[in-house]
Motif scaffolding. Sequence first.
Motif, short mmCIF file in Angstrom:
data_model
loop_
_atom_site.label_atom_id
_atom_site.label_comp_id
_atom_site.label_asym_id
_atom_site.label_seq_id
_atom_site.Cartn_x
_atom_site.Cartn_y
_atom_site.Cartn_z
N ILE A 13 -32.95 16.47 -13.58
CA ILE A 13 -33.44 15.25 -14.24
C ILE A 13 -34.06 14.35 -13.17
CG2 ILE A 13 -32.74 13.17 -15.50
CD1 ILE A 13 -30.36 14.82 -16.58
N SER A 14 -35.25 13.82 -13.45
CA SER A 14 -35.88 12.93 -12.48
C SER A 14 -35.49 11.49 -12.79
CB SER A 14 -37.39 13.10 -12.48
OG SER A 14 -37.92 12.80 -13.75
N ILE A 15 -35.08 10.79 -11.74
CA ILE A 15 -34.70 9.38 -11.84
C ILE A 15 -35.97 8.55 -11.69
CG2 ILE A 15 -33.41 7.51 -10.73
CD1 ILE A 15 -31.51 9.38 -11.96
N PRO A 16 -36.21 7.59 -12.59
CA PRO A 16 -37.39 6.73 -12.45
C PRO A 16 -37.34 5.95 -11.14
CG PRO A 16 -36.31 6.38 -14.58
CD PRO A 16 -35.41 7.25 -13.76
N ASN A 47 -37.69 4.67 -20.47
CA ASN A 47 -38.53 5.80 -20.85
C ASN A 47 -37.84 7.15 -20.67
OD1 ASN A 47 -40.68 4.08 -21.50
ND2 ASN A 47 -41.33 4.02 -19.38
N MET A 48 -36.60 7.12 -20.21
CA MET A 48 -35.85 8.36 -20.01
C MET A 48 -35.30 8.83 -21.35
SD MET A 48 -32.49 9.04 -17.63
CE MET A 48 -33.26 9.43 -16.09
N ALA A 49 -35.32 10.13 -21.59
CA ALA A 49 -34.78 10.67 -22.83
C ALA A 49 -33.29 10.34 -22.93
CB ALA A 49 -34.99 12.18 -22.87
N THR A 50 -32.86 9.98 -24.11
CA THR A 50 -31.46 9.63 -24.34
C THR A 50 -30.55 10.78 -23.94
OG1 THR A 50 -32.13 8.22 -26.16
CG2 THR A 50 -29.82 8.84 -26.08
N ARG A 51 -30.97 11.98 -24.25
CA ARG A 51 -30.17 13.16 -23.91
C ARG A 51 -29.98 13.27 -22.39
NH1 ARG A 51 -30.22 18.34 -27.03
NH2 ARG A 51 -28.84 19.68 -25.86
N ASP A 52 -31.05 13.04 -21.63
CA ASP A 52 -30.96 13.10 -20.17
C ASP A 52 -30.05 12.01 -19.62
OD1 ASP A 52 -32.63 15.29 -20.15
OD2 ASP A 52 -34.41 14.17 -19.54
N ALA A 53 -30.21 10.80 -20.14
CA ALA A 53 -29.38 9.69 -19.68
C ALA A 53 -27.91 9.96 -19.99
CB ALA A 53 -29.83 8.38 -20.32
N GLY A 54 -27.64 10.50 -21.17
CA GLY A 54 -26.27 10.82 -21.55
C GLY A 54 -25.69 11.93 -20.70
N SER A 55 -26.49 12.95 -20.41
CA SER A 55 -26.03 14.04 -19.55
C SER A 55 -25.70 13.53 -18.16
CB SER A 55 -27.11 15.13 -19.44
OG SER A 55 -27.31 15.75 -20.67
N LEU A 56 -26.58 12.68 -17.65
CA LEU A 56 -26.39 12.11 -16.32
C LEU A 56 -25.10 11.28 -16.27
CD1 LEU A 56 -27.67 11.81 -13.53
CD2 LEU A 56 -28.95 9.87 -14.40
N GLY A 57 -24.93 10.39 -17.23
CA GLY A 57 -23.73 9.54 -17.27
C GLY A 57 -22.45 10.35 -17.48
N GLY A 58 -22.51 11.34 -18.35
CA GLY A 58 -21.33 12.17 -18.60
C GLY A 58 -20.92 12.97 -17.39
N TYR A 59 -21.90 13.53 -16.70
CA TYR A 59 -21.60 14.34 -15.52
C TYR A 59 -21.04 13.47 -14.40
CZ TYR A 59 -22.13 18.36 -12.41
OH TYR A 59 -21.90 19.41 -11.56
N ILE A 60 -21.61 12.28 -14.23
CA ILE A 60 -21.09 11.35 -13.21
C ILE A 60 -19.65 10.98 -13.54
CG2 ILE A 60 -21.28 8.99 -12.31
CD1 ILE A 60 -24.35 9.35 -12.48
N THR A 61 -19.38 10.71 -14.80
CA THR A 61 -18.02 10.35 -15.22
C THR A 61 -17.05 11.49 -14.92
OG1 THR A 61 -18.87 8.90 -16.93
CG2 THR A 61 -16.58 9.64 -17.16
N ARG A 62 -17.43 12.73 -15.24
CA ARG A 62 -16.57 13.88 -14.96
C ARG A 62 -16.30 14.00 -13.45
NH1 ARG A 62 -19.37 15.94 -19.31
NH2 ARG A 62 -21.02 16.90 -18.08
N LYS A 63 -17.33 13.79 -12.63
CA LYS A 63 -17.15 13.88 -11.18
C LYS A 63 -16.21 12.77 -10.68
CE LYS A 63 -20.18 15.23 -8.26
NZ LYS A 63 -20.75 16.39 -7.60
#
Length: 72
Positions: free
Chosen positions: A32-35, A42-58
Amino acid sequence: MSQNRSSNQLVVPQANAALDQMKYEVAQELGISIPQDGYYGNMATRDAGSLGGYITRKLVQIAEQSLAGQYK
């Protein structure tokens, strides 16, 4: 470092740089590219959610490892 437009305040402000670095590392892992301008509108909701979820898991994993080491 990107501009943080979030109204959330860190409990440990010194962790800001580490969290920012983690965001970029996770985004790279997920492809995923970070603006560059810090605007996520302008980031897809799915990408933002994946990013946030993965960070939370880590972060949970890091906390669990820390606690496990503390209570051996």
